[in-house]
Design a protein around this motif. Structure first.
Motif, PDB file in Angstrom:
ATOM      1  N   LEU A  70       6.398   3.192   9.168  1.00  0.00           N
ATOM      2  CA  LEU A  70       5.015   2.821   9.492  1.00  0.00           C
ATOM      3  C   LEU A  70       4.014   3.621   8.664  1.00  0.00           C
ATOM      4  CD1 LEU A  70       5.172   2.383  13.370  1.00  0.00           C
ATOM      5  CD2 LEU A  70       5.456   0.680  11.561  1.00  0.00           C
ATOM      6  N   THR A  71       4.298   4.902   8.456  1.00  0.00           N
ATOM      7  CA  THR A  71       3.415   5.709   7.610  1.00  0.00           C
ATOM      8  C   THR A  71       3.427   5.174   6.188  1.00  0.00           C
ATOM      9  OG1 THR A  71       3.804   7.679   8.953  1.00  0.00           O
ATOM     10  CG2 THR A  71       2.965   8.028   6.722  1.00  0.00           C
TER      11      THR A  71
ATOM     12  N   SER B  14       9.147   4.967  13.037  1.00  0.00           N
ATOM     13  CA  SER B  14       8.002   5.862  13.166  1.00  0.00           C
ATOM     14  C   SER B  14       8.516   7.301  13.111  1.00  0.00           C
ATOM     15  CB  SER B  14       7.286   5.620  14.496  1.00  0.00           C
ATOM     16  OG  SER B  14       6.186   6.485  14.649  1.00  0.00           O
ATOM     17  N   PRO B  15       7.954   8.122  12.204  1.00  0.00           N
ATOM     18  CA  PRO B  15       6.774   7.803  11.398  1.00  0.00           C
ATOM     19  C   PRO B  15       7.075   7.283   9.996  1.00  0.00           C
ATOM     20  CG  PRO B  15       7.238  10.131  11.227  1.00  0.00           C
ATOM     21  CD  PRO B  15       8.313   9.558  12.128  1.00  0.00           C
ATOM     22  N   LEU B  16       8.321   7.314   9.531  1.00  0.00           N
ATOM     23  CA  LEU B  16       8.585   7.075   8.115  1.00  0.00           C
ATOM     24  C   LEU B  16       8.106   5.708   7.639  1.00  0.00           C
ATOM     25  CD1 LEU B  16       9.753   7.775   5.392  1.00  0.00           C
ATOM     26  CD2 LEU B  16      12.037   7.206   6.266  1.00  0.00           C
TER      27      LEU B  16
ATOM     28  N   GLU C  46       9.176  18.650   7.358  1.00  0.00           N
ATOM     29  CA  GLU C  46       8.214  19.051   8.389  1.00  0.00           C
ATOM     30  C   GLU C  46       8.842  19.137   9.771  1.00  0.00           C
ATOM     31  OE1 GLU C  46       5.136  16.179   8.215  1.00  0.00           O
ATOM     32  OE2 GLU C  46       4.250  16.948   6.355  1.00  0.00           O
ATOM     33  N   ARG C  47       9.987  18.453   9.996  1.00  0.00           N
ATOM     34  CA  ARG C  47      10.596  18.458  11.316  1.00  0.00           C
ATOM     35  C   ARG C  47      11.195  19.823  11.615  1.00  0.00           C
ATOM     36  NH1 ARG C  47      12.691  13.150   9.666  1.00  0.00           N
ATOM     37  NH2 ARG C  47      11.469  11.547  10.699  1.00  0.00           N
TER      38      ARG C  47
ATOM     39  N   LEU D 104       8.584  14.273   5.246  1.00  0.00           N
ATOM     40  CA  LEU D 104       8.652  14.230   6.700  1.00  0.00           C
ATOM     41  C   LEU D 104       9.858  14.999   7.238  1.00  0.00           C
ATOM     42  CD1 LEU D 104       7.627  10.514   7.347  1.00  0.00           C
ATOM     43  CD2 LEU D 104       6.232  12.560   7.666  1.00  0.00           C
TER      44      LEU D 104
ATOM     45  N   ARG E 153      15.404   2.082  14.542  1.00  0.00           N
ATOM     46  CA  ARG E 153      14.420   2.557  15.515  1.00  0.00           C
ATOM     47  C   ARG E 153      14.017   3.998  15.207  1.00  0.00           C
ATOM     48  NH1 ARG E 153      17.569  -0.947  18.912  1.00  0.00           N
ATOM     49  NH2 ARG E 153      19.105   0.667  19.356  1.00  0.00           N
TER      50      ARG E 153
ATOM     51  N   ARG F  48       1.396   1.970   5.727  1.00  0.00           N
ATOM     52  CA  ARG F  48      -0.043   2.229   5.800  1.00  0.00           C
ATOM     53  C   ARG F  48      -0.546   2.841   4.497  1.00  0.00           C
ATOM     54  NH1 ARG F  48       1.315   4.683  11.080  1.00  0.00           N
ATOM     55  NH2 ARG F  48       1.024   3.101  12.706  1.00  0.00           N
TER      56      ARG F  48
END
Length: 310
Positions: free
Chosen positions: A114-115, A110-112, A298-299, A295, A106, A118
């Motif tokens: 799902l990004t 998102s975002p890993l 960026e956190r 990602l 979980r 895409r």
């Protein structure tokens, strides 16, 4: 054996490892009927039985054991050669298999994930969740996601972001009727929703403050082995629950659940993506790892991993 495919040979090894046609079929994405038919045809062409089958178990025959011992290394060489060829492809494609546990799945969806899907429409991501730690190489996975302190030493690890923590929570209705615990010992007089581990053992709630560690063997009316079901019970006021914070963060922020003993639940090691060192990593694996690093960097609370080639 001219009509035997590489898929059928892989099926033999997978059934031998999983000791189940049904489990092997799920792992390979084939039906159990199709898998059984393929093995029957292979056995007919070889003139020997590879598996001893009963209604309750599957095991290798002597001939099957010899076949696996000889064919296994050869198939590994073939798959490595195929991986090396795929690695030359610039556009990520194929399937990435990831092993993790439900809470981590979980957290990374998102975002890993799902990004990634895409950005890479030719890649299929297959996520398998299980509570126990597995050997991702032996089980045929490309990547794993586990807490940092559970990552095997021989793997390349990529920190995924901020550390997590366990929390002890109760509904407003429950904590109105029952005074909030002030110490771990107070938990013993509370109704608690107990958890069961994948190995069947009951989960003992671990609490820490400074150097003091307490393992509370709580009691209560329910024992459950799935966090989402336990969350429902706690929301209904059955008792206190012990969760990964990520699983109930939205409930805490919305005021549906209240935290107790907060100073006894310190941060835990954060999640890491990990994978074996490979000379010929696929373009899909390289792209997934690169996105995970990007990602995480960026956190606000994330820590970028040191440079390492996929």
């Amino acid at each position: 054996m001219t009509d035997t495919s590489l898929l059928d040979l892989d099926a033999v090894l997978t059934i031998a490892r999983r000791r189940s046609f049904r489990a092997a079929a799920l792992e390979l994405g084939r039906s159990a009927t199709a898998l059984s038919s393929a093995i029957a045809k292979l056995e007919a062409s070889l003139g020997v039985r590879l598996f001893n089958r009963t209604t309750r178990s599957v095991s290798l025959s002597d001939a099957g054991r010899a076949f696996v011992e000889q064919a296994g290394p050869a198939l590994e060489v073939i798959h490595h050669a195929m991986e090396a060829a795929r690695a030359q492809r610039a556009t990520p494609a194929g399937t990435l298999r990831i092993n993790t546990f439900a809470t981590a799945a979980r957290a990374i969806l998102s975002p890993l994930v799902l990004t990634f899907v895409r950005l890479n429409p030719e890649v299929h991501v297959d996520i398998v969740t299980e509570g126990k730690l597995v050997d991702i190489v032996a089980q045929g996975f490309d990547l794993g996601v586990r807490p940092a302190d559970h990552v095997p030493a021989d793997m390349i690890a990529v920190p995924l972001g901020r550390p997590e923590r366990h929390v002890i929570v109760g509904s407003t209705a429950y904590l109105t009727a029952h005074p909030a615990p002030r110490t771990p010992a107070d938990l013993l007089v509370h109704r608690c929703v107990r958890g069961r581990l994948p190995n069947g053992a009951l989960l003992r709630w671990e609490l820490r403050r400074g150097r003091k560690v307490v393992h509370a063997d709580v009691q209560g009316p329910l024992t459950l082995d799935e966090a989402s079901v336990a969350r429902m019970a706690v929301l209904e006021g059955v008792g206190l629950g012990y969760f990964m914070e990520a699983d109930v963060r939205a409930d805490i922020e919305a005021g549906r659940l209240l935290r107790v003993l907060e100073n006894w639940t310190p941060e835990l090691p954060g999640l890491c993506l990990y994978y074996p060192s490979r000379r010929n990593a696929s373009a899909a694996l390289r792209a997934f790892v690169a996105l995970a690093r990007e990602l995480a960097a960026e956190r606000p609370h994330g820590r970028a991993a040191p440079p390492a080639s996929a």
